[in-house]
Design an enzyme around this catalytic site. Structure first.
Site, PDB file in Angstrom:
ATOM      1  N   THR A 120     -42.140  22.104  35.726  1.00 17.61           N
ATOM      2  CA  THR A 120     -43.423  22.196  36.407  1.00 17.61           C
ATOM      3  C   THR A 120     -43.893  20.757  36.439  1.00 17.61           C
ATOM      4  OG1 THR A 120     -43.670  24.381  35.497  1.00 17.61           O
ATOM      5  CG2 THR A 120     -45.712  23.283  35.994  1.00 17.61           C
ATOM      6  N   THR A 152     -45.942  24.075  40.265  1.00 22.98           N
ATOM      7  CA  THR A 152     -44.562  24.360  39.858  1.00 22.98           C
ATOM      8  C   THR A 152     -43.761  25.156  40.871  1.00 22.98           C
ATOM      9  OG1 THR A 152     -43.249  25.242  38.022  1.00 22.98           O
ATOM     10  CG2 THR A 152     -45.128  26.540  38.721  1.00 22.98           C
ATOM     11  N   ASN A 156     -41.375  26.818  39.116  1.00 24.10           N
ATOM     12  CA  ASN A 156     -40.883  27.486  37.912  1.00 24.10           C
ATOM     13  C   ASN A 156     -39.725  26.686  37.339  1.00 24.10           C
ATOM     14  OD1 ASN A 156     -40.937  29.262  35.811  1.00 24.10           O
ATOM     15  ND2 ASN A 156     -39.568  30.733  36.775  1.00 24.10           N
ATOM     16  N   SER A 210     -48.860  33.119  34.103  1.00 20.60           N
ATOM     17  CA  SER A 210     -48.443  31.728  33.961  1.00 20.60           C
ATOM     18  C   SER A 210     -48.871  31.194  32.599  1.00 20.60           C
ATOM     19  CB  SER A 210     -49.109  30.907  35.062  1.00 20.60           C
ATOM     20  OG  SER A 210     -48.903  29.531  34.850  1.00 20.60           O
ATOM     21  N   SER A 211     -48.302  30.050  32.234  1.00 22.47           N
ATOM     22  CA  SER A 211     -48.762  29.339  31.029  1.00 22.47           C
ATOM     23  C   SER A 211     -49.472  28.040  31.393  1.00 22.47           C
ATOM     24  CB  SER A 211     -47.574  29.005  30.122  1.00 22.47           C
ATOM     25  OG  SER A 211     -46.945  30.168  29.687  1.00 22.47           O
ATOM     26  N   GLY A 223     -43.211  25.251  30.930  1.00 29.82           N
ATOM     27  CA  GLY A 223     -43.072  26.692  30.746  1.00 29.82           C
ATOM     28  C   GLY A 223     -43.922  27.173  29.585  1.00 29.82           C
TER      29      GLY A 223
HETATM   30  N1  GLY Z   1     -43.614  28.930  35.728  1.00 30.21           N
HETATM   31  C1  GLY Z   1     -44.156  28.545  34.504  1.00 30.21           C
HETATM   32  C2  GLY Z   1     -45.543  29.031  34.312  1.00 30.21           C
HETATM   33  O1  GLY Z   1     -46.246  29.278  35.267  1.00 30.21           O
HETATM   34  O2  GLY Z   1     -45.949  29.191  33.206  1.00 30.21           O
END
Ligand code: GLY
Length: 557
Positions: A368, A386, A388, A439-440, A461
């Site tokens: 990201t 991102t 991903n 998401s994180s 991530g």
């Molecule tokens: N794709 C990583 C997130 O959105 O956390």
């Protein structure tokens, strides 16, 4: 607190080295993953653009110069604070297409089909980035839209010299690119990529021209939309024209709390980032981290145990708030979080199998990129965006020259089955048509005495949340400057798998032995995240930290 050297009151501090030296600017700053994108941001600011204008230009520039995460085929989140102290949060996260269904990645026996949610046309959610930039610009932008896209068009058309790191990455992903893009693409070259090779993306330049001329319609309608749908039809993809025309970025109310007197504002669901970050800060606030010292025995144990509890709740409760009710206030509650670590066992690891999510009444992924901008007026933008995985699904829209995300893997494709980041999820994050995957991403802004203090975020991530958490502790508890807070080695725990991921030098050999004896599993790994950071010093100067783990660069004036 934010000077070049660490505060002296802490009992244990990290030795400074050259990677801890911050840059300081007088008026404005841009910190991104690529020097050319930072330069574009500064150019827009110097031309009279505000932080939002610069952010739009940087987002498009990153889609050209940093294709492993910069994107127009992905999505993200933006946190904005204007110079009057007003906040807003923009959700341009991808959505599941209308034809998506809960078990779409399972075979007839109910088993997950390997790689289907990761490396295929079916892996993509409906991209949100162009709609997000359009929405942000409509509401807050100052300069004409077209002017903000032009720098990216020029970079795509004229090309730019790739770095050693990029040459290595393009080569290491070559097999996937070739397999998924039989018609070829600019990133696929017969001879090996070398540092300083010129990377020209003519098809992407044309796509960006359509976006420059027609705004969001240049992506979600007409030729670009048709090319996306045609790409879907080459594989098992399900994004249709209606998915694209219907997509909207959404304004959300930021969430906030306090940590040791600082106000911390972050991203609400459908990112788990803000909620989990605030829960972590509330869990550790009761402990004298400053006295214990940076990465000391007690500090590491407390951080790890807090992360274990917070990620257990993340797995159970978090998802898209437009589909599931999320108990955000319970999850960030001070006393609930504090009580989990009280009493605290300093001599024995808790086992993740013995930690379950809370019972709250009424309720059942490094690839990201992040950037921060502060303009002359003091408006601040923090964006995480991102595809991903690195280079997303690896599918490049034929004729349009951009990579598609593989964000569908951020859903819980089956309860309890880990995604590419090892994260598990439950009903709250199961696939439904039109739903945003959890998401994180954790774009975050801090205030001290009602004034802008820190702008921070990172890719990574599942490690995003804990990296932002540690950067904040590094500044507030351990007195590190903007750069050192970013350069310092990091570690990470996410409940499951039950282990501490550690960067080289994050934990001393002595502490490693003690933790192992007490039942912790230490898992050495490569770098964690690429944190970008801006601190506003008491004298008003802007101190920046760009992560030395990548080509990340701060520029300003
Ligand atoms: N794709 C990583 C997130 O959105 O956390």
């Amino acid at each position: 607190m934010t000077g070049l050297l660490f505060a002296s009151c802490s009992t244990k501090q990290r030795q400074l080295n050259s990677a801890d030296q911050p840059s300081t600017f007088n008026k404005a700053a841009v910190v991104t993953a690529h020097p050319l994108a930072s330069a574009v941001g500064v150019k827009i600011l110097k031309r009279g653009g505000n932080a939002i204008d610069a952010a739009v230009a940087v987002q498009f520039a990153l889609a050209v110069v940093y294709p492993n995460a910069g994107n127009i085929g992905g999505g993200g989140f933006m946190l904005y604070r204007n110079h009057k102290g007003e906040y807003n949060a923009l959700d341009f996260r991808e959505k599941a297409p209308l034809k998506a269904s809960r078990d779409m990645y399972l075979d007839s026996h109910g088993n997950v089909i390997p790689d289907l949610s990761l490396y295929s046309q079916l892996a993509s959610g409906i991209p949100g980035s162009v709609a997000g930039m359009w929405e942000a610009h409509q509401k807050y932008g100052k300069l004409p839209w077209k002017e903000l896209v032009v720098p990216a068009i020029e970079l795509a058309r004229k090309g730019f010299k790739i770095s050693q790191r990029q040459a290595n990455e393009f080569e290491s992903h070559k097999e996937r690119f070739v397999k998924l893009n039989p018609s070829g693409a600019a990133i696929i070259k017969d001879t090996p990529w070398q540092p300083s090779d010129l990377f020209i993306q003519e098809e992407l330049a044309h796509t960006l021209e359509r976006i420059a001329t027609d705004g969001r319609d240049g992506f979600y309608k007409g030729k670009t939309a048709d090319l996306i749908v045609a790409e879907m039809n080459k594989g098992k993809g399900i994004i249709q024209n209606q998915d694209l025309t219907d997509y909207r970025a959404l304004w959300r109310t930021p969430i906030n709390s306090t940590y040791r007197g600082y106000k911390v504002i972050s991203m609400p669901p459908p990112s788990s980032g803000g909620t989990s970050l605030l829960a972590l800060l509330k869990s550790v606030e009761q402990f004298p981290l400053q006295r214990w010292g940076f990465q000391s025995d007690s500090t590491v144990r407390v951080i790890v145990e807090a992360e274990r509890h917070v990620y257990a709740n993340r797995a159970k409760y978090l998802g898209d708030p437009d589909f599931v009710k999320i108990p955000v206030q319970s999850l960030i509650d001070s006393s609930a979080n504090a009580s989990k670590l009280n009493p605290f066992n300093f001599h024995k690891a808790t086992l993740s199998k013995d930690v379950q999510a809370d019972v709250i009444p009424g309720y059942e992924s490094e690839q990201t990129t992040h950037f921060n901008i502060v303009d002359e007026e003091g408006n601040a933008v923090s964006i995480t965006t991102t595809l991903n995985d690195s280079y997303g699904s690896g599918v490049i829209v034929d004729g349009a020259g951009f990579l598609l995300n593989n964000e569908m893997d951020d859903f819980s494709v089956k309860t309890g089955v880990p995604n590419m980041y090892g994260l598990t999820g439950e009903k709250a994050n199961e696939i439904q048509p039109g739903k945003r995957m959890l998401s994180s991403m954790t774009p975050t802004i801090l205030e001290k005495n009602n004034k802008l203090f820190m702008i921070v975020g990172t890719p990574g991530g599942s490690t995003i949340i804990t990296s932002v958490f540690q950067a904040i502790l590094n500044v507030i508890d351990f007195g590190q400057n903007a750069q050192s807070a970013v350069s310092s080695p990091r570690f990470h725990h996410q409940w499951l798998p039950d282990r501490i991921d550690v960067e080289k030098d994050a934990i001393s050999p002595l502490l490693r032995d003690k933790l192992t004896k007490d039942g912790y599993i230490i898992h050495p790994r490569g770098t964690i995240g690429r944190v970008e950071n801006i601190l506003i010093l008491p004298n008003g100067k802007i101190q920046t930290g760009a992560d030395p783990r990548g080509d990340d660069t701060a520029k300003g004036y």
